[in-house]
Scaffold this motif. Structure first.
Motif, mmCIF file in Angstrom:
data_model
loop_
_atom_site.group_PDB
_atom_site.id
_atom_site.type_symbol
_atom_site.label_atom_id
_atom_site.label_comp_id
_atom_site.label_asym_id
_atom_site.label_seq_id
_atom_site.Cartn_x
_atom_site.Cartn_y
_atom_site.Cartn_z
ATOM 1 N N ASP A 301 0.834 -1.212 0.000
ATOM 2 C CA ASP A 301 0.000 0.000 0.000
ATOM 3 C C ASP A 301 0.865 1.258 0.000
ATOM 4 O OD1 ASP A 301 -2.330 -1.402 -0.204
ATOM 5 O OD2 ASP A 301 -2.685 -1.510 1.948
ATOM 6 N N ALA A 302 1.975 1.219 0.771
ATOM 7 C CA ALA A 302 2.857 2.388 0.797
ATOM 8 C C ALA A 302 3.470 2.617 -0.591
ATOM 9 C CB ALA A 302 3.961 2.189 1.844
ATOM 10 N N ALA A 303 3.785 1.542 -1.278
ATOM 11 C CA ALA A 303 4.436 1.683 -2.591
ATOM 12 C C ALA A 303 3.446 2.093 -3.688
ATOM 13 C CB ALA A 303 5.111 0.361 -2.974
ATOM 14 N N PHE A 304 2.183 1.659 -3.584
ATOM 15 C CA PHE A 304 1.283 1.798 -4.743
ATOM 16 C C PHE A 304 0.172 2.835 -4.598
ATOM 17 C CE2 PHE A 304 2.234 -2.998 -5.071
ATOM 18 C CZ PHE A 304 3.426 -2.745 -5.736
ATOM 19 N N ALA A 305 -0.115 3.285 -3.355
ATOM 20 C CA ALA A 305 -1.321 4.105 -3.156
ATOM 21 C C ALA A 305 -1.328 5.339 -4.061
ATOM 22 C CB ALA A 305 -1.430 4.521 -1.693
ATOM 23 N N ARG A 306 -0.228 6.062 -4.091
ATOM 24 C CA ARG A 306 -0.223 7.323 -4.834
ATOM 25 C C ARG A 306 -0.398 7.070 -6.337
ATOM 26 N NH1 ARG A 306 4.525 11.757 -5.725
ATOM 27 N NH2 ARG A 306 5.244 10.143 -7.128
ATOM 28 N N ARG A 307 0.315 6.106 -6.873
ATOM 29 C CA ARG A 307 0.227 5.907 -8.323
ATOM 30 C C ARG A 307 -1.160 5.418 -8.734
ATOM 31 N NH1 ARG A 307 4.461 0.900 -9.296
ATOM 32 N NH2 ARG A 307 5.417 1.757 -7.457
ATOM 33 N N LEU A 308 -1.818 4.650 -7.832
ATOM 34 C CA LEU A 308 -3.164 4.159 -8.168
ATOM 35 C C LEU A 308 -4.152 5.322 -8.281
ATOM 36 C CD1 LEU A 308 -3.235 0.954 -5.951
ATOM 37 C CD2 LEU A 308 -3.479 1.005 -8.443
ATOM 38 N N VAL A 309 -4.019 6.304 -7.385
ATOM 39 C CA VAL A 309 -4.928 7.454 -7.429
ATOM 40 C C VAL A 309 -4.685 8.267 -8.710
ATOM 41 C CG1 VAL A 309 -5.500 9.647 -6.322
ATOM 42 C CG2 VAL A 309 -5.152 7.598 -4.927
ATOM 43 N N TRP A 310 -3.423 8.521 -9.022
ATOM 44 C CA TRP A 310 -3.105 9.296 -10.228
ATOM 45 C C TRP A 310 -3.548 8.550 -11.488
ATOM 46 C CZ3 TRP A 310 -1.382 14.221 -10.934
ATOM 47 C CH2 TRP A 310 -1.007 14.907 -9.790
ATOM 48 N N ALA A 311 -3.311 7.246 -11.486
ATOM 49 C CA ALA A 311 -3.662 6.463 -12.678
ATOM 50 C C ALA A 311 -5.176 6.459 -12.891
ATOM 51 C CB ALA A 311 -3.143 5.035 -12.522
ATOM 52 N N LYS A 312 -5.915 6.401 -11.801
ATOM 53 C CA LYS A 312 -7.377 6.396 -11.918
ATOM 54 C C LYS A 312 -7.842 7.703 -12.577
ATOM 55 C CE LYS A 312 -11.462 6.555 -9.098
ATOM 56 N NZ LYS A 312 -11.936 7.049 -7.868
ATOM 57 N N TRP A 313 -7.264 8.823 -12.136
ATOM 58 C CA TRP A 313 -7.669 10.119 -12.694
ATOM 59 C C TRP A 313 -7.200 10.288 -14.126
ATOM 60 C CZ3 TRP A 313 -11.562 12.708 -11.335
ATOM 61 C CH2 TRP A 313 -12.035 12.578 -10.029
ATOM 62 N N LEU A 314 -5.989 9.830 -14.380
ATOM 63 C CA LEU A 314 -5.465 9.957 -15.751
ATOM 64 C C LEU A 314 -6.358 9.163 -16.716
ATOM 65 C CD1 LEU A 314 -3.124 11.119 -17.437
ATOM 66 C CD2 LEU A 314 -1.987 8.921 -17.185
ATOM 67 N N GLN A 315 -6.686 7.938 -16.323
ATOM 68 C CA GLN A 315 -7.529 7.128 -17.204
ATOM 69 C C GLN A 315 -8.908 7.776 -17.393
ATOM 70 O OE1 GLN A 315 -7.739 3.089 -18.121
ATOM 71 N NE2 GLN A 315 -9.585 2.786 -16.919
ATOM 72 N N HIS A 316 -9.452 8.328 -16.301
ATOM 73 C CA HIS A 316 -10.762 8.983 -16.393
ATOM 74 C C HIS A 316 -10.695 10.141 -17.399
ATOM 75 C CE1 HIS A 316 -14.613 10.565 -15.186
ATOM 76 N NE2 HIS A 316 -14.044 11.750 -14.987
ATOM 77 N N LEU A 317 -9.641 10.950 -17.301
ATOM 78 C CA LEU A 317 -9.508 12.097 -18.207
ATOM 79 C C LEU A 317 -9.339 11.622 -19.653
ATOM 80 C CD1 LEU A 317 -7.085 14.374 -16.124
ATOM 81 C CD2 LEU A 317 -9.561 14.564 -16.327
ATOM 82 N N ILE A 318 -8.494 10.613 -19.826
ATOM 83 C CA ILE A 318 -8.219 10.124 -21.180
ATOM 84 C C ILE A 318 -9.481 9.569 -21.841
ATOM 85 C CG2 ILE A 318 -7.119 8.141 -22.338
ATOM 86 C CD1 ILE A 318 -4.604 8.752 -20.854
ATOM 87 N N LEU A 319 -10.356 8.981 -21.030
ATOM 88 C CA LEU A 319 -11.560 8.364 -21.600
ATOM 89 C C LEU A 319 -12.750 9.322 -21.668
ATOM 90 C CD1 LEU A 319 -11.320 4.768 -20.097
ATOM 91 C CD2 LEU A 319 -10.884 5.498 -22.438
#
Ligand SMILES: Cc1cc2nc3c(=O)[nH]c(=O)nc-3n(C[C@H](O)[C@H](O)[C@H](O)COP(=O)(O)OP(=O)(O)OC[C@H]3O[C@@H](n4cnc5c(N)ncnc54)[C@H](O)[C@@H]3O)c2cc1C
Length: 346
Positions: A301-319
Motif C-alpha cells: 500500500d505504501a508503494a502503490f497508493a499514490r500511483r493508483l490514485v493518479w492512474a485512476k484520474w489519468l484514465q478517467h480524463l483520457i476516456l
C-alpha cells in the motif's frame, strides 16, 4: 539451520513467478500451481515501465530477457481521432517483450532454481497459512453500468512513429508498441454498456479503430498473427488496498492499475519483491502468517497508493471524449505535464 517452511503460490503469472524466484534465491522451498500452460499468449500491452525493471535486475533476469529478444522503448506519441503529439522521449525507458516469451522464460528459470512448478493445475481458491494468492485480476461483471474488456493481437508490417503509440477514442484506447521478433503488440482496453456482450465478435474492427482515424491508417497494412489473438472481459479497475484483502496477495490479485500506465507488470514484480522478506521470516519461524500478511500489505500500500490514485484520474480524463484533444495539446506543449503524468503513475 532449522528447516524452512515451504511456501505455495497459486498462480504462475508474472507476480507468482517473480515471487517464486525471489524465494528460491533465499533457498526457501516454493511450489507454484498454474492453471494454464507455457508458453501462452496473454492480453497485455507487453510494455514494462517502472520500478519493476529494477526488480528484474535484482533477480538477475535482465540479461536473460535481453537474450530472449526484449526491445527497448524510449519514445511515445499520443493520438486522438483527430490530433496527435509529436514523438516524445519517455522520462525513463521501458522494455517490451511478448508474454508468450516472458512468462515461459521466467517459468523455466524458476524450475532451474529448484522451484516446483505444477502447470495445468487449477487450485481451489482457499488460502490458508503458507499459501500466497497470485491469481491475477478478480473478475467483475460491471462497474458504473459499463464493462471493461481487453483485446490483444500481434502484427507484422506496421511502421510506428514512436516506440509506443497510444491511440485514444470514445470507445477506449489502443496501444501499439514494438516487441521481439519484428512484431508489434496491438492491445486495447474498451468499454461497453453492461447489457451488451462481454467481448464483441468483430475484434479486428475494434483494434483497427474507426475508418479515417490515425490508428486505422497506421494498421491499414498490418498482418495480424491470428493465433496470438486473445481477449479478456470482466476487468475491475477500481483501486483496492492490499490491507483490505484477507489473504497474502501479490500482483493483480491485490488490485489492477489502469493499463494506460503500462505499470501493471511492474507492480506484479514489485509486489513480489516486497513480499519476499516477510515470507522468508515466516518460513524461518520468526513471525506468524498474520504478521507476514500485515507487513506485505503495508509495504504494497505504501508503494502503490499514490500511483493508483493518479492512474485512476489519468484514465478517467483520457476516456472523457471532450477532454481527449485538450489533453493531447497539453502533452504536446507542456514538458512539465508529460513528465508529471508519467512519473506520478509509476
Ligand atoms: C488490456 C490490458 C493491457 C495491459 N497492458 C499492460 C502493459 O502494457 N504493461 C503492463 O505493465 N501491464 C499491462 N497490463 C497489466 C498486466 O497484464 C498485469 O498487471 C499482469 O499480468 C499482472 O500479473 P499477475 O501475475 O498478477 O497476473 P496474471 O499475469 O494474470 O497471472 C495470474 C495467473 O494465475 C493463474 N491462476 C488464476 N487462478 C488460479 C488458480 N485457482 N489456480 C492456479 N492458477 C490460477 C492464471 O492462469 C494466471 O496465469 C495490461 C492489462 C490489460 C487487461
Amino acid at each position: 539451520m532449522p528447516a524452512q517452511k515451504p511456501i505455495q503460490i497459486v498462480g504462475g503469472g508474472l507476480a507468482g513467478l517473480a515471487l517464486g524466484l525471489g524465494l528460491r534465491r533465499r533457498e526457501i522451498p516454493a511450489t507454484i500451481y498454474e492453471a494454464g500452460n507455457y508458453p501462452r499468449h496473454r492480453v497485455c500491452g507487453e510494455f514494462i515501465s517502472g520500478r519493476g525493471q529494477q526488480t528484474l535486475a535484482r533477480l538477475g533476469l535482465r540479461e536473460m530477457l535481453e537474450h530472449a529478444g526484449a526491445v527497448g522503448a524510449n519514445t511515445a506519441a499520443f493520438f486522438s481521432e483527430t490530433k496527435s503529439t509529436p514523438p516524445r522521449a519517455l522520462p525513463a525507458g521501458a522494455i517490451c517483450l511478448s508474454r508468450f516469451t516472458l512468462d515461459a522464460a521466467l517459468a523455466e528459470r524458476f524450475r532451474e532454481t529448484g522451484g516446483e512448478l505444477l502447470a495445468g493445475r487449477r487450485l481451489a481458491e482457499s488460502f490458508g497459512e503458507g499459501v500466497v494468492r497470485a491469481t491475477g485480476r478478480r473478475a467483475q461483471a460491471g462497474e458504473n453500468g459499463s464493462r471493461w474488456f481487453g483485446l490483444k493481437v500481434h502484427a507484422r508490417n506496421v511502421l510506428l512513429a514512436a516506440d509506443l503509440e497510444m491511440h485514444v477514442s470514445p470507445l477506449g484506447y489502443v496501444g501499439v508498441c514494438k516487441i521481439n521478433g519484428g512484431e508489434v503488440n496491438v492491445c486495447g482496453l474498451f468499454r461497453r454498456r453492461a447489457n451488451e456482450n462481454a467481448v464483441p465478435q468483430n475484434w479486428r474492427e475494434w483494434l483497427r479503430g474507426r475508418p479515417g482515424s490515425p490508428l486505422n491508417r497506421r494498421l491499414a497494412p498490418a498482418e495480424f498473427e491470428e493465433n496470438s489473438f486473445c481477449a479478456v472481459a470482466g476487468l475491475s479497475l477500481r483501486p483496492r488496498q492490499a490491507a483490505s484483502r484477507a489473504e497474502i496477495c501479490v500482483g493483480d490479485a491485490i488490485t489492477m492499475i489502469p493499463p494506460v500506465t503500462g505499470n501493471g507488470m511492474s507492480m506484479a514484480f514489485e509486489s513480489a519483491e516486497l513480499a519476499v522478506e516477510p515470507l522468508a521470516a515466516w518460513s524461518r519461524g520468526e513471525i506468524s502468517w498474520a504478521e507476514a500478511r500485515q507487513k506485505i500489505a503495508h509495504r504494497c500500500d505504501a508503494a502503490f497508493a499514490r500511483r493508483l490514485v493518479w492512474a485512476k484520474w489519468l484514465q478517467h480524463l483520457i476516456l472523457t471524449p471532450s477532454l481527449q484533444n485538450p489533453l493531447i495539446a497539453l502533452a504536446s506543449h507542456s514538458q512539465w505535464f508529460w513528465r508529471m503524468a508519467f512519473e506520478r503513475t509509476r
